[in-house]
Design an enzyme around this catalytic site. Structure first.
Site, PDB file in Angstrom:
ATOM      1  N   PHE A 163      -2.627  -1.856   9.785  1.00 39.64           N
ATOM      2  CA  PHE A 163      -3.400  -2.997  10.087  1.00 39.64           C
ATOM      3  C   PHE A 163      -3.425  -4.293  10.188  1.00 39.64           C
ATOM      4  O   PHE A 163      -2.469  -4.711   8.973  1.00 39.64           O
ATOM      5  CB  PHE A 163      -5.325  -3.203   8.666  1.00 39.64           C
ATOM      6  CG  PHE A 163      -5.992  -4.391  10.098  1.00 39.64           C
ATOM      7  CD1 PHE A 163      -6.785  -3.560  11.000  1.00 39.64           C
ATOM      8  CD2 PHE A 163      -5.943  -5.757   8.976  1.00 39.64           C
ATOM      9  CE1 PHE A 163      -7.442  -5.041  11.644  1.00 39.64           C
ATOM     10  CE2 PHE A 163      -6.584  -6.487   9.925  1.00 39.64           C
ATOM     11  CZ  PHE A 163      -7.976  -6.332  10.846  1.00 39.64           C
ATOM     12  N   ASP A 248       4.414  -6.251   4.809  1.00 38.11           N
ATOM     13  CA  ASP A 248       3.487  -7.100   4.791  1.00 38.11           C
ATOM     14  C   ASP A 248       2.673  -6.890   3.640  1.00 38.11           C
ATOM     15  O   ASP A 248       2.226  -5.832   3.787  1.00 38.11           O
ATOM     16  CB  ASP A 248       2.966  -6.427   5.965  1.00 38.11           C
ATOM     17  CG  ASP A 248       0.797  -7.547   6.517  1.00 38.11           C
ATOM     18  OD1 ASP A 248       0.730  -7.760   6.010  1.00 38.11           O
ATOM     19  OD2 ASP A 248       0.607  -6.811   7.420  1.00 38.11           O
ATOM     20  N   LYS A 278      -3.651 -14.742   2.379  1.00 37.29           N
ATOM     21  CA  LYS A 278      -4.995 -14.504   1.955  1.00 37.29           C
ATOM     22  C   LYS A 278      -5.119 -15.414   0.272  1.00 37.29           C
ATOM     23  O   LYS A 278      -5.575 -15.843   0.967  1.00 37.29           O
ATOM     24  CB  LYS A 278      -5.041 -12.544   1.447  1.00 37.29           C
ATOM     25  CG  LYS A 278      -5.431 -12.388   3.054  1.00 37.29           C
ATOM     26  CD  LYS A 278      -5.886 -10.779   2.891  1.00 37.29           C
ATOM     27  CE  LYS A 278      -6.397 -10.107   4.211  1.00 37.29           C
ATOM     28  NZ  LYS A 278      -7.430 -10.386   4.676  1.00 37.29           N
TER      29      LYS A 278
END
Length: 475
Positions: A163, A248, A278
């Site tokens: 993801f 990532d 985030k």
């Protein structure tokens, strides 16, 4: 004509936001059903997650009725420092009071330079240049462009179950068909390989057209942890074949995994690009950062004419930069990285100790405070029947037997770790205490006891949800 309830309340100077919140308190799902996403409203109502939260502090939330919740979801990892961290808030209030300019655009903002400098100090290798964006997916899009421009090759390799975001380019690298369905065609030359499979990676690299291999050092969907040495060897293979190794760290970075970057669990490693987002702003404002080697940056921004060939309107906004600097300061001063490792190990080992007692509990995986709890088929006849019944109804349904009572009875917020997998995921803020861990352990033990009583209330709830899902699919 507007009704009284639709008129925005005013105070001296304009909108009274506190009065507006009070005026519409409790209307969350009504407003979303009408204006935002009615399908999501139905989903949340079906599983009993339709709570109206009115206050957040640290790892806790309070709903409109005053009930206190322990947040082990933390906004999918955004609130790594907990909600409304007072130190970050103080910095932002101080900054707002300066009337300092932002987004002038025809300038070089000081605060973004300072934040870039601080981020570079925390990298495991020499990453020289930083680009600031607005989200993790934005960062992934940046990495895709950088890799293609720097290598002159078209191919991007990603992992099954990956993801990396839901924008068009990032979706082309998504390993879950549930997210991809309806949005084809995707970006060409994007190919999936199994996670943890070096032979499959090298087979793709040998084709000679790969610009980069993008990987999560811990896969968010399923909380899948690589075998020791996998990431190190993957980076070496990429460099051998002229491809970029793209790390990532959108969810795993900023200390969550017990290191500043989760990839540091591999020891000395040499990523070409690292993506952060985030928790980078302490949860106050959208932000992302893409760090890369200088030669990559020089290929992209190769001349004055190309000096803004990749940009974003809100890139380097000073409010976000101030938040990022404050978040890094909090992580350092409160030693949150070491705390994440210590409490993660405490929680993980305590959960592992439950496995012999509960048939459904099969495995616990973690890096710091990122944890996956996996259920599996039981051996006793009655529970086998329950397992088969629920999986026949819906392959994503079984973990709801844990997350629904965790919320409803024990007031703990968790999530399922992905589609069609029997894993629940924990992403608690790094500021949790040992008492919070004990709160979760006691609650989860109680939930497991109830799950192992068949028939029983937990199974009645799942059966009702499963029937609704089957009815919906049949329409």
């Amino acid at each position: 004509m507007q009704t009284d309830s639709e008129v925005l309340p005013q105070r001296s100077g304009g909108l009274d936001i506190c009065a507006l919140i009070e005026q519409h308190e409790g209307r969350n799902y009504e407003l979303h059903a009408e204006h935002i996403n009615p399908a999501n409203v139905r989903t949340l109502q079906t599983i009993g997650f339709d709570r109206c939260y009115v206050r957040g502090e640290g790892p806790y939330l309070w709903d409109i009725e005053g009930t206190k919740y322990l947040d082990f979801l933390s906004g999918y990892g955004v609130f790594g420092l907990g909600r409304n961290h007072p130190d970050v808030r103080r910095v932002l209030i101080d900054f707002l009071n300066t009337d300092y300019p932002s987004l002038v655009k025809m300038e070089a903002p000081m605060l973004s330079g300072l934040l870039a400098q601080e981020l570079k100090k925390r990298m495991p290798n020499q990453l020289d240049m930083v680009f600031f964006g607005n989200s993790g997916a934005d960062g992934v899009e940046t990495a895709i462009k950088y890799a293609k421009c720097a290598t002159g090759k078209p191919g991007i390799i990603y992992c099954e179950k990956a993801f990396h975001g839901l924008t068009s380019g990032a979706l082309s690298l998504n390993g879950d068909e549930n997210f991809r369905s309806g949005f084809a065609p995707f970006m060409p030359d994007c190919r999936a390989i199994p996670f943890n499979d070096l032979e499959a990676l090298e087979a793709e690299l040998l084709k000679g057209d790969v610009a980069g291999f993008i990987v999560e050092p811990v896969q968010g969907k399923g909380v899948n942890i690589p075998s020791p040495g996998y990431l190190y060897e993957a980076a070496a293979l990429c460099h051998k074949h002229g491809a970029l190794f793209i790390d990532d760290e959108v969810q795993t970075g900023m200390g969550r995994a017990g290191r500043f970057l989760a990839i540091e669990h591999e020891g000395e490693i040499d990523p070409d690009i690292v993506i952060l987002s985030k928790a980078l702003s302490g949860g106050y404002i959208p932000i992302s950062a893409v760090l890369c080697k200088k030669w990559i940056h020089d290929k992209v921004f190769s001349s004055m004419q190309r000096s803004v060939v990749h940009s974003s309107t809100f890139s380097q906004g000073n409010f976000a930069m101030a938040a990022g600097l404050a978040a890094l300061d909090v992580i350092d001063r409160y030693d949150l990285i070491a705390k994440a490792e210590k409490l993660g190990d405490f929680l993980g080992h305590a959960l592992q100790a439950m496995i012999p007692r509960f048939e459904f509990l099969h495995e616990v995986r973690w890096r710091g405070l990122m944890m996956g709890i996996e259920f599996g088929p039981p051996h006793s006849l009655g529970l086998k029947t329950a397992w088969k019944l629920i999986h026949t109804m819906d392959k994503s349904l079984f973990p709801q037997a844990a997350i629904i009572p965790l919320l409803d009875k024990h007031h703990i917020i968790t999530q399922i770790a992905g589609h069609h997998i029997d894993v629940i995921k924990l992403l608690p803020p790094l500021v949790i205490s040992e008492d919070d861990v004990q709160w979760f352990l006691g609650a989860f033990e109680d939930v497991l006891i109830q799950m192992h009583r068949f028939p029983g209330p937990a199974w009645d709830v799942l059966t009702d949800i499963g029937r609704m899902a089957l009815t919906h699919r049949a329409r």
